[in-house]
Design an enzyme around this catalytic site. Structure first.
Site, mmCIF file in Angstrom:
data_model
loop_
_atom_site.group_PDB
_atom_site.id
_atom_site.type_symbol
_atom_site.label_atom_id
_atom_site.label_comp_id
_atom_site.label_asym_id
_atom_site.label_seq_id
_atom_site.Cartn_x
_atom_site.Cartn_y
_atom_site.Cartn_z
ATOM 1 N N SER A 147 0.844 -1.208 0.000
ATOM 2 C CA SER A 147 0.000 0.000 0.000
ATOM 3 C C SER A 147 0.866 1.240 0.000
ATOM 4 O O SER A 147 1.969 1.237 0.569
ATOM 5 C CB SER A 147 -0.860 -0.027 1.261
ATOM 6 O OG SER A 147 -1.441 1.232 1.487
ATOM 7 N N TYR B 172 -1.817 -1.165 10.813
ATOM 8 C CA TYR B 172 -2.096 -1.715 9.475
ATOM 9 C C TYR B 172 -0.913 -1.449 8.539
ATOM 10 O O TYR B 172 -0.400 -2.348 7.881
ATOM 11 C CB TYR B 172 -3.385 -1.095 8.904
ATOM 12 C CG TYR B 172 -3.524 -1.296 7.415
ATOM 13 C CD1 TYR B 172 -3.800 -2.562 6.896
ATOM 14 C CD2 TYR B 172 -3.352 -0.235 6.514
ATOM 15 C CE1 TYR B 172 -3.896 -2.749 5.521
ATOM 16 C CE2 TYR B 172 -3.445 -0.427 5.148
ATOM 17 C CZ TYR B 172 -3.719 -1.687 4.659
ATOM 18 O OH TYR B 172 -3.799 -1.880 3.300
ATOM 19 N N LYS C 196 2.109 -3.941 6.516
ATOM 20 C CA LYS C 196 2.492 -3.933 5.083
ATOM 21 C C LYS C 196 4.005 -3.744 4.958
ATOM 22 O O LYS C 196 4.661 -4.411 4.157
ATOM 23 C CB LYS C 196 1.766 -2.810 4.342
ATOM 24 C CG LYS C 196 0.262 -3.001 4.228
ATOM 25 C CD LYS C 196 -0.085 -4.200 3.368
ATOM 26 C CE LYS C 196 -1.564 -4.471 3.286
ATOM 27 N NZ LYS C 196 -1.913 -5.773 2.724
HETATM 28 P P1 NAD Z 1 -11.002 -6.945 1.128
HETATM 29 O O1 NAD Z 1 -11.185 -6.939 2.604
HETATM 30 O O2 NAD Z 1 -12.176 -6.718 0.268
HETATM 31 O O3 NAD Z 1 -10.294 -8.304 0.669
HETATM 32 C C1 NAD Z 1 -9.419 -9.031 1.499
HETATM 33 C C2 NAD Z 1 -9.895 -10.467 1.532
HETATM 34 O O4 NAD Z 1 -9.012 -11.247 2.360
HETATM 35 C C3 NAD Z 1 -11.310 -10.618 2.118
HETATM 36 O O5 NAD Z 1 -12.099 -11.378 1.232
HETATM 37 C C4 NAD Z 1 -11.095 -11.366 3.445
HETATM 38 O O6 NAD Z 1 -12.178 -12.203 3.751
HETATM 39 C C5 NAD Z 1 -9.804 -12.127 3.155
HETATM 40 N N1 NAD Z 1 -8.993 -12.453 4.332
HETATM 41 C C6 NAD Z 1 -8.574 -11.629 5.314
HETATM 42 N N2 NAD Z 1 -7.828 -12.312 6.204
HETATM 43 C C7 NAD Z 1 -7.776 -13.601 5.776
HETATM 44 C C8 NAD Z 1 -7.163 -14.786 6.274
HETATM 45 N N3 NAD Z 1 -6.478 -14.791 7.417
HETATM 46 N N4 NAD Z 1 -7.309 -15.928 5.570
HETATM 47 C C9 NAD Z 1 -8.024 -15.949 4.409
HETATM 48 N N5 NAD Z 1 -8.634 -14.863 3.904
HETATM 49 C C10 NAD Z 1 -8.508 -13.698 4.577
HETATM 50 O O7 NAD Z 1 -9.854 -5.870 0.809
HETATM 51 P P2 NAD Z 1 -9.362 -5.283 -0.586
HETATM 52 O O8 NAD Z 1 -9.735 -3.850 -0.633
HETATM 53 O O9 NAD Z 1 -9.751 -6.190 -1.702
HETATM 54 O O10 NAD Z 1 -7.790 -5.333 -0.360
HETATM 55 C C11 NAD Z 1 -7.009 -6.438 -0.777
HETATM 56 C C12 NAD Z 1 -5.590 -6.235 -0.289
HETATM 57 O O11 NAD Z 1 -5.096 -4.981 -0.792
HETATM 58 C C13 NAD Z 1 -5.456 -6.160 1.226
HETATM 59 O O12 NAD Z 1 -4.269 -6.830 1.603
HETATM 60 C C14 NAD Z 1 -5.342 -4.670 1.492
HETATM 61 O O13 NAD Z 1 -4.633 -4.399 2.669
HETATM 62 C C15 NAD Z 1 -4.597 -4.188 0.258
HETATM 63 N N6 NAD Z 1 -4.830 -2.761 -0.036
HETATM 64 C C16 NAD Z 1 -6.112 -2.304 -0.183
HETATM 65 C C17 NAD Z 1 -6.333 -0.944 -0.442
HETATM 66 C C18 NAD Z 1 -7.732 -0.410 -0.573
HETATM 67 O O14 NAD Z 1 -7.905 0.819 -0.481
HETATM 68 N N7 NAD Z 1 -8.741 -1.229 -0.837
HETATM 69 C C19 NAD Z 1 -5.252 -0.056 -0.554
HETATM 70 C C20 NAD Z 1 -3.957 -0.557 -0.427
HETATM 71 C C21 NAD Z 1 -3.765 -1.926 -0.163
HETATM 72 N N1 UFG Z 2 -12.309 11.615 3.427
HETATM 73 C C1 UFG Z 2 -13.294 12.509 3.817
HETATM 74 N N2 UFG Z 2 -14.439 11.980 4.346
HETATM 75 C C2 UFG Z 2 -14.655 10.640 4.491
HETATM 76 C C3 UFG Z 2 -13.634 9.748 4.083
HETATM 77 C C4 UFG Z 2 -12.470 10.273 3.562
HETATM 78 O O1 UFG Z 2 -13.136 13.707 3.712
HETATM 79 O O2 UFG Z 2 -15.715 10.241 4.997
HETATM 80 C C5 UFG Z 2 -11.067 12.149 2.816
HETATM 81 C C6 UFG Z 2 -9.807 11.829 3.583
HETATM 82 O O3 UFG Z 2 -9.548 12.811 4.578
HETATM 83 C C7 UFG Z 2 -8.769 11.815 2.456
HETATM 84 C C8 UFG Z 2 -9.563 11.308 1.249
HETATM 85 O O4 UFG Z 2 -10.924 11.545 1.560
HETATM 86 O O5 UFG Z 2 -8.342 13.125 2.180
HETATM 87 C C9 UFG Z 2 -9.366 9.817 0.986
HETATM 88 O O6 UFG Z 2 -9.632 9.081 2.181
HETATM 89 P P1 UFG Z 2 -9.751 7.489 2.177
HETATM 90 O O7 UFG Z 2 -10.069 7.063 3.575
HETATM 91 O O8 UFG Z 2 -10.679 7.045 1.105
HETATM 92 O O9 UFG Z 2 -8.298 7.014 1.735
HETATM 93 P P2 UFG Z 2 -6.892 7.237 2.431
HETATM 94 O O10 UFG Z 2 -6.005 7.863 1.404
HETATM 95 O O11 UFG Z 2 -7.012 7.899 3.726
HETATM 96 O O12 UFG Z 2 -6.458 5.737 2.740
HETATM 97 C C10 UFG Z 2 -6.376 4.762 1.707
HETATM 98 C C11 UFG Z 2 -6.645 3.367 2.266
HETATM 99 C C12 UFG Z 2 -5.568 2.971 3.232
HETATM 100 C C13 UFG Z 2 -4.243 3.126 2.606
HETATM 101 C C14 UFG Z 2 -4.069 4.530 2.069
HETATM 102 C C15 UFG Z 2 -2.775 4.688 1.314
HETATM 103 O O13 UFG Z 2 -7.872 3.343 2.938
HETATM 104 O O14 UFG Z 2 -5.734 1.614 3.557
HETATM 105 O O15 UFG Z 2 -5.120 4.820 1.149
HETATM 106 O O16 UFG Z 2 -2.736 3.790 0.277
HETATM 107 F F1 UFG Z 2 -3.300 2.892 3.545
#
Ligand code: NAD
Ligand code: UFG
Length: 335
Positions: free
Chosen positions: A124, A148, A152
């Protein structure tokens, strides 16, 4: 070729399964459904007219993982499984360390036992911490502000150390920026539990009438309109980036961290206005205090992804808004 997708029932995993199946890969999913539903897998099968071998299982169960590697000839792993809620990780750090770090350890050991040493990992942009200036390049020093993010960063280290001890490993650490949007079919998308933490699911829930109004966290940042700027990327572009990363991983030994973003930042108010004019849904909002831990601006330098993966994003912010809304309006209660 067979790919094991951990967390494949989740938001990014399900979209990546679509691209993998469409490209002809055999897909095996391991997911404990802690943050997803089996229905997502059914819908991926429907979209692609292909089938997925699904194991409802926890990656912490290493013996079960060993059996999966024995039963299937797996060429590479795409590792999405993990918990991802920043706030929850502050309240329950040990849960996050166990699930994300011990889970990855268990996976890497099972891979080692079966001699499958190709992995694409979901990292991330959070690993860039609070102090680096955008555009963020992969060689910047890493730091984190919550458990979190720390999971990572540690997992990146674990994978690098594994490669240093055995150069037969090949790993791509994908640092995602802000994934939003949904598959154009409107049948799979992000399905957050409870009150969404992230901006786009909150906006779509306001539009569909599930929430009153959006709180905009601060309008006194040093950005063009004072609200936070992020690099939003369409989840389908992101999923396609995984295919490129997979090919790269299968063809090159070593470890590379690569940003997956668009390289362009948009503010919270840009998102509200673009959502409105694209979907014709007005979004009520109020300006509230800054959210602790947020930074003003975060966007990617995308040159490494272009150079190594020959990948760049194709979809626009309008596409992201339109597709997020299609998913939300057709599935107001999620799956
Ligand atoms: P998500 O929660 O939709 O998907 C993660 C999946 O992993 C879920 O289906 C959950 O049930 C499964 N899971 C969690 N722990 C497990 C375990 N111990 N064993 C088996 N399955 C397990 O999340 P996502 O948004 O699809 O994110 C996928 C990956 O990308 C995550 O590792 C997350 O940290 C990373 N990531 C997400 C974002 C974002 O904004 N969505 C940003 C940066 C990184
Ligand atoms: N924001 C609002 N109101 C809300 C939610 C978000 O104003 O209800 C704003 C936040 O302050 C930020 C922007 O919208 O300026 C984006 O916020 P998000 O929570 O959607 O995303 P972040 O960039 O804070 O975080 C995301 C993922 C994290 C990851 C990070 C960096 O949620 O898991 O990007 O990759 F770590």
């Amino acid at each position: 070729m067979s790919i094991l997708v951990t967390g494949g029932a989740g938001y990014i995993g399900s979209h990546t399964c679509v691209e993998l199946l469409n490209a002809g890969y055999e897909v095996i999913v391991v997911d404990n459904l802690s943050n997803s539903k089996k229905e997502a897998i059914n819908r991926v099968e429907k979209i692609t007219d292909r089938s997925i071998k699904f194991y409802e299982m926890d990656i912490l169960d290493q013996k079960a993982l060993d059996l999966i590697f024995k039963a299937n000839d797996i060429d590479a792993v795409i590792h999405f499984a993990g918990l991802k809620a920043v706030g929850e990780s502050v309240e329950k750090p040990l849960l996050y360390y166990r699930n994300n770090i011990t889970g990855t350890l268990s996976l890497l050991e099972a891979m080692s036992h079966s001699n499958c040493k190709n992995i694409v990992f979901s990292s991330s942009a959070t690993v860039y911490g609070m102090n680096n200036i955008s555009p963020l390049t992969e060689d910047l020093p890493l730091s984190t502000t919550n458990p979190y993010g720390t999971t990572k960063m540690y997992i990146e280290h674990m994978i690098r150390d594994t490669y240093h001890s055995d150069n037969n490993w090949s790993a791509t650490l994908l640092r995602y920026f802000n994934p939003i949007g949904a598959h154009e079919s409107g049948t799979i998308g992000e399905d957050p539990k409870g009150i969404p933490n992230n901006l786009m699911p909150f906006i779509t829930q306001v539009a569909v009438g599930k929430r009153d109004k959006l709180s905009v966290f601060g309008n006194d940042y040093e950005t063009h309109d004072g609200t936070g700027v992020r690099d939003y990327i369409h989840v389908v572009d992101l999923a396609k980036g995984h295919l490129k990363a997979l090919e790269y991983t299968l063809n090159n030994k070593g470890v590379e961290a690569i940003n997956l973003g668009t390289g362009t930042g948009y503010s919270v108010l840009d998102m509200v206005h673009t959502f409105h004019h694209t979907t014709k849904q007005p979004i009520s909002y109020e300006i509230t205090a800054r959210r602790p831990g947020d930074i003003a601006t975060c966007f990617a330098d995308t040159s490494k992804a272009k150079q190594l993966l020959n990948w760049e994003t194709e979809l626009t912010l309008e596409d992201m808004c339109r597709d997020s809304w299609r998913w939300q309006s057709r599935n107001p209660e999620g799956y």
